[in-house]
Design a protein around this motif. Structure first.
Motif, mmCIF file in Angstrom:
data_model
loop_
_atom_site.group_PDB
_atom_site.id
_atom_site.type_symbol
_atom_site.label_atom_id
_atom_site.label_comp_id
_atom_site.label_asym_id
_atom_site.label_seq_id
_atom_site.Cartn_x
_atom_site.Cartn_y
_atom_site.Cartn_z
ATOM 1 N N ARG A 1 0.858 -1.216 -0.177
ATOM 2 C CA ARG A 1 -0.008 -0.021 0.182
ATOM 3 C C ARG A 1 0.871 1.225 -0.057
ATOM 4 N NH1 ARG A 1 -3.137 -3.030 3.633
ATOM 5 N NH2 ARG A 1 -2.268 -2.093 5.528
ATOM 6 N N TYR A 2 1.815 1.261 0.927
ATOM 7 C CA TYR A 2 2.852 2.217 0.825
ATOM 8 C C TYR A 2 3.501 2.612 -0.510
ATOM 9 C CZ TYR A 2 6.893 5.204 2.024
ATOM 10 O OH TYR A 2 7.749 6.059 2.002
ATOM 11 N N VAL A 3 4.111 1.587 -1.078
ATOM 12 C CA VAL A 3 4.420 1.652 -2.706
ATOM 13 C C VAL A 3 3.702 2.394 -3.526
ATOM 14 C CG1 VAL A 3 5.910 0.579 -4.451
ATOM 15 C CG2 VAL A 3 6.639 0.330 -1.984
ATOM 16 N N ARG A 4 2.327 1.791 -3.478
ATOM 17 C CA ARG A 4 1.429 2.286 -4.381
ATOM 18 C C ARG A 4 1.017 3.668 -3.967
ATOM 19 N NH1 ARG A 4 -1.674 -1.718 -3.430
ATOM 20 N NH2 ARG A 4 -3.010 -0.985 -1.900
ATOM 21 N N SER A 5 0.855 3.905 -2.782
ATOM 22 C CA SER A 5 0.492 5.435 -2.697
ATOM 23 C C SER A 5 1.653 6.498 -3.085
ATOM 24 C CB SER A 5 0.263 5.610 -1.165
ATOM 25 O OG SER A 5 1.491 5.473 -0.466
ATOM 26 N N VAL A 6 2.815 5.996 -2.890
ATOM 27 C CA VAL A 6 3.695 7.008 -3.404
ATOM 28 C C VAL A 6 3.777 7.123 -5.037
ATOM 29 C CG1 VAL A 6 6.300 7.369 -3.789
ATOM 30 C CG2 VAL A 6 5.388 6.705 -1.486
ATOM 31 N N GLY A 7 3.603 5.809 -5.592
ATOM 32 C CA GLY A 7 3.533 5.694 -7.124
ATOM 33 C C GLY A 7 2.285 6.608 -7.669
ATOM 34 N N GLU A 8 1.106 6.285 -7.157
ATOM 35 C CA GLU A 8 -0.080 6.926 -7.619
ATOM 36 C C GLU A 8 -0.078 8.580 -7.591
ATOM 37 O OE1 GLU A 8 -2.992 4.702 -5.292
ATOM 38 O OE2 GLU A 8 -3.156 2.993 -6.773
ATOM 39 N N ARG A 9 0.505 9.071 -6.426
ATOM 40 C CA ARG A 9 0.795 10.517 -6.347
ATOM 41 C C ARG A 9 1.433 10.950 -7.539
ATOM 42 N NH1 ARG A 9 1.693 9.557 -0.890
ATOM 43 N NH2 ARG A 9 3.840 9.926 -1.011
ATOM 44 N N LEU A 10 2.859 10.133 -7.692
ATOM 45 C CA LEU A 10 3.622 10.692 -9.171
ATOM 46 C C LEU A 10 2.623 10.338 -10.266
ATOM 47 C CD1 LEU A 10 6.916 8.810 -7.786
ATOM 48 C CD2 LEU A 10 6.396 11.481 -7.968
ATOM 49 N N ALA A 11 2.117 9.198 -10.401
ATOM 50 C CA ALA A 11 1.321 9.164 -11.644
ATOM 51 C C ALA A 11 0.262 10.021 -12.070
ATOM 52 C CB ALA A 11 0.658 7.844 -11.739
ATOM 53 N N LEU B 1 -4.260 6.898 -17.360
ATOM 54 C CA LEU B 1 -3.928 5.453 -17.149
ATOM 55 C C LEU B 1 -4.139 4.943 -15.425
ATOM 56 C CD1 LEU B 1 -0.788 4.605 -19.071
ATOM 57 C CD2 LEU B 1 -2.865 3.826 -19.467
ATOM 58 N N ILE B 2 -4.509 3.682 -15.389
ATOM 59 C CA ILE B 2 -4.527 3.202 -14.275
ATOM 60 C C ILE B 2 -3.128 2.522 -13.946
ATOM 61 C CG2 ILE B 2 -5.522 1.508 -12.613
ATOM 62 C CD1 ILE B 2 -8.087 2.135 -13.886
ATOM 63 N N TYR B 3 -2.575 3.079 -13.212
ATOM 64 C CA TYR B 3 -0.870 2.249 -12.808
ATOM 65 C C TYR B 3 -1.085 1.333 -11.897
ATOM 66 C CZ TYR B 3 1.019 6.323 -15.513
ATOM 67 O OH TYR B 3 1.292 7.247 -16.602
ATOM 68 N N ARG B 4 -0.292 0.211 -12.076
ATOM 69 C CA ARG B 4 -0.365 -0.757 -11.072
ATOM 70 C C ARG B 4 1.145 -0.988 -10.532
ATOM 71 N NH1 ARG B 4 -4.600 -2.029 -14.232
ATOM 72 N NH2 ARG B 4 -6.387 -2.908 -13.392
ATOM 73 N N PHE B 5 1.371 -0.926 -9.203
ATOM 74 C CA PHE B 5 2.444 -0.845 -8.519
ATOM 75 C C PHE B 5 2.776 -1.882 -7.999
ATOM 76 C CE2 PHE B 5 1.618 3.578 -9.460
ATOM 77 C CZ PHE B 5 2.627 4.043 -9.964
ATOM 78 N N THR B 6 3.772 -2.970 -8.142
ATOM 79 C CA THR B 6 3.874 -4.149 -7.595
ATOM 80 C C THR B 6 5.338 -4.360 -6.961
ATOM 81 O OG1 THR B 6 2.400 -5.232 -9.115
ATOM 82 C CG2 THR B 6 3.741 -6.824 -7.795
ATOM 83 N N TYR C 1 2.327 -0.746 -15.848
ATOM 84 C CA TYR C 1 2.512 -2.022 -14.895
ATOM 85 C C TYR C 1 3.837 -1.557 -14.450
ATOM 86 C CZ TYR C 1 -1.721 -4.402 -16.475
ATOM 87 O OH TYR C 1 -2.897 -4.753 -16.619
ATOM 88 N N ILE C 2 4.148 -1.352 -13.220
ATOM 89 C CA ILE C 2 5.403 -0.897 -12.673
ATOM 90 C C ILE C 2 5.771 -1.926 -11.540
ATOM 91 C CG2 ILE C 2 6.829 0.980 -11.629
ATOM 92 C CD1 ILE C 2 5.174 2.797 -13.265
ATOM 93 N N GLU D 1 10.586 4.875 -13.727
ATOM 94 C CA GLU D 1 9.795 3.952 -14.354
ATOM 95 C C GLU D 1 8.522 4.625 -14.937
ATOM 96 O OE1 GLU D 1 11.398 1.486 -14.970
ATOM 97 O OE2 GLU D 1 12.932 1.632 -13.785
ATOM 98 N N ILE D 2 8.006 5.518 -14.407
ATOM 99 C CA ILE D 2 6.648 6.029 -14.760
ATOM 100 C C ILE D 2 7.053 6.890 -15.926
ATOM 101 C CG2 ILE D 2 4.754 7.889 -14.292
ATOM 102 C CD1 ILE D 2 5.040 7.111 -11.311
ATOM 103 N N GLY D 3 8.196 7.328 -16.035
ATOM 104 C CA GLY D 3 8.480 8.464 -17.377
ATOM 105 C C GLY D 3 8.773 7.414 -18.429
#
Length: 485
Positions: free
Chosen positions: A65-75, A83-88, A104-105, A128-130
């Motif tokens: 959840r933590y990694v996803r929250s950081v990634g989603e803010r950037l995305a 896009l719906i980004y998926r961070f795993t 998919y990141i 990676e989002i870039g």
């Protein structure tokens, strides 16, 4: 005649390559591509399960959840917010992060161990989002496909067989060139996304420093162990932190920020408390020359000094000189046949020599010498099969052809006979090592921490690496640092 053939082919090329103009989400300009956005997303959706089959997701819902929250803010502040980004987080000790088409990141738990703040995590995710926002995979696919089509058509039209090879070589050079350009563009975009979210874009430079140190250490260790190094694939691993172009894009991104930049060190360290370091319990744990597997309830002892490589489907141990090996696998038993017949029917072995039945406690088995094809030619190898419940334990080992092919035979058989169920004490040893965060005192030294660390090799160097103190320096009093236990 050949010139006329090329002229005849040009209209065909136009027809083949025509349906491919799309707006670049980053620049707003027009790109020639051979994949629509829907196709890009479908490709990522298809590949995602295959990634998880090779490297399962790390089982820590809070960290995910933590990694996803950081990634989603950037995305959300990226050039493709729709896009719906998926961070795993992947359960792999390798230091890596990568992106698939369509959002998919992935980051490995291995790379998380070496980061020391939320800003550094954001730098990796932003990079990676870039790649996704700039559609780098689609553009590289187009380059490779266009070059392949061109080479095939020219070769077919001219009758010059080398034309296809030349086109392939040119295509490889173009893709590699684009790859380098794309990595810098991904860093530029990542730095921009960091600044938009209140992080200091210079966190990218800190990540580069940490990962360059880790790469240098990993390459040296891989050389000692006779294997390929496992290093991060991206620009972080290929450019120095004083690269002029990288400094320029980070400085440009820094001008986008407003107010003091946040680092998030404490938040990040809290999130990775208890993170598995090194081998996972799911794959089994190496401790020196011993191997323990909790779920499968067994232990093995290899000869002292042998290097153990824990692969997803097998164990491979190699001699210190690299001139001998032993492989261990487990496979399902499906028919009640004697172990010797298993060797012949399931393993496909022929001309078994020096065969004999063996018994290891309650385990029934058979061993023999049989020649097999290897990378070093056809070699006589020791084969052992043991039955354990509905599983067959298969050991295969020997030496290369340079000297006595049976000089490690006694070592191999001793290793086989060391197989046993875990004792109560060994069940503790089969637990994975984990990262824990402590607060340094005035007397804290990495050498002292290393003496009490369970890290099996180079413990001081590894503790320094995960804390950003490689190759020298000591923690400041009151600083929170990572240890492994």
């Amino acid at each position: 005649m050949k010139g006329r053939a090329l002229l005849r082919v040009l209209p065909l090329l136009v027809l083949l390559l025509a349906p491919g103009c799309a707006t670049n989400p980053v620049t707003g300009g027009t790109d020639f591509v051979l994949m629509s956005e829907d196709q890009e997303i479908a490709l990522g959706r298809k590949l995602h399960p295959q990634i998880l089959k090779q490297m399962p997701a790390y089982e820590d819902p809070a960290l995910a959840r933590y990694v996803r929250s950081v990634g989603e803010r950037l995305a959300e502040t990226s050039h493709r917010p729709g896009l719906i980004y998926r961070f795993t987080v992947l359960d792999s000790p390798d230091v890596n992060a990568f992106a698939l088409p369509g959002g998919y990141i992935y980051v490995t738990r291995g790379i998380l161990a070496y980061l020391n703040s939320e800003a550094e995590l954001a730098a990796v995710l932003g990079h990676e989002i870039g790649h996704v926002t700039a559609r780098h995979s689609v553009r590289q696919y187009t380059t490779a496909t266009t070059t392949s089509l061109l080479g095939a058509v020219i070769a077919g039209a001219t009758g010059v067989r080398a034309a296809g090879d030349l086109a392939s070589i040119a295509g490889t050079a173009i893709v590699r060139g684009y790859g380098r350009k794309h990595e810098l563009e991904a860093d530029r975009l990542g730095a921009e996304y960091l600044a938009r979210n209140g992080y200091d874009p210079r966190a990218m430079l800190r990540v580069i420093g940490v990962l360059k140190d880790q790469e240098a250490f990993e390459r040296e260790r891989a050389k000692e162990e006779g294997r390929e190094p496992r290093v991060y694939h991206g620009l972080f691993a290929t450019h120095p932190d004083n690269d002029r172009r990288l400094q320029e894009v980070i400085a440009a991104a820094g001008r986008l920020g407003t107010g003091p930049a946040r680092d998030g060190r404490d938040t990040y360290l809290d999130a990775i408390e208890g993170l598995v370091f090194g081998d996972s319990e799911r794959e089994g744990v190496r401790r020196g020359n011993r191997f323990y597997h909790l779920a499968l309830d067994f232990a093995l002892t290899f000869p002292p000094g042998w290097r153990i490589d824990n692969l997803p489907d097998r164990l491979v141990a190699r001699t210190p000189k690299g001139d001998g090996m032993l492989q261990f696998t487990m496979t399902d038993l499906n028919k009640r046949i004697p172990p010797r017949q298993f060797m012949i029917r399931r393993l496909g072995l022929r001309d078994l020599r020096y065969g004999e039945a063996i018994r290891l406690g309650e385990l029934e088995g058979y061993t023999a010498i049989a020649e097999v094809n290897t990378a070093k030619g056809r070699l006589p190898l020791r084969h052992v099969v043991l039955y354990r419940g509905d599983k067959a334990l298969v050991f295969t080992g020997g030496a290369d052809r340079s000297a006595d092919p049976f000089r490690y035979d006694a070592d191999i058989l001793r290793t086989v006979r060391s197989f046993h169920a875990l004792s109560p004490e060994e069940r503790g040893l089969a637990r994975a090592q984990r990262i824990h965060v402590i607060r340094a005192t005035a007397g804290t030294r990495f050498a002292d921490l290393a003496r009490n660390s369970p890290i099996p090799d180079h413990p001081e160097a590894q503790l320094r690496l995960i804390n950003g103190y490689y190759p020298g320096g000591e923690p400041r009093p009151g600083e929170r640092i990572k240890i492994v236990r």
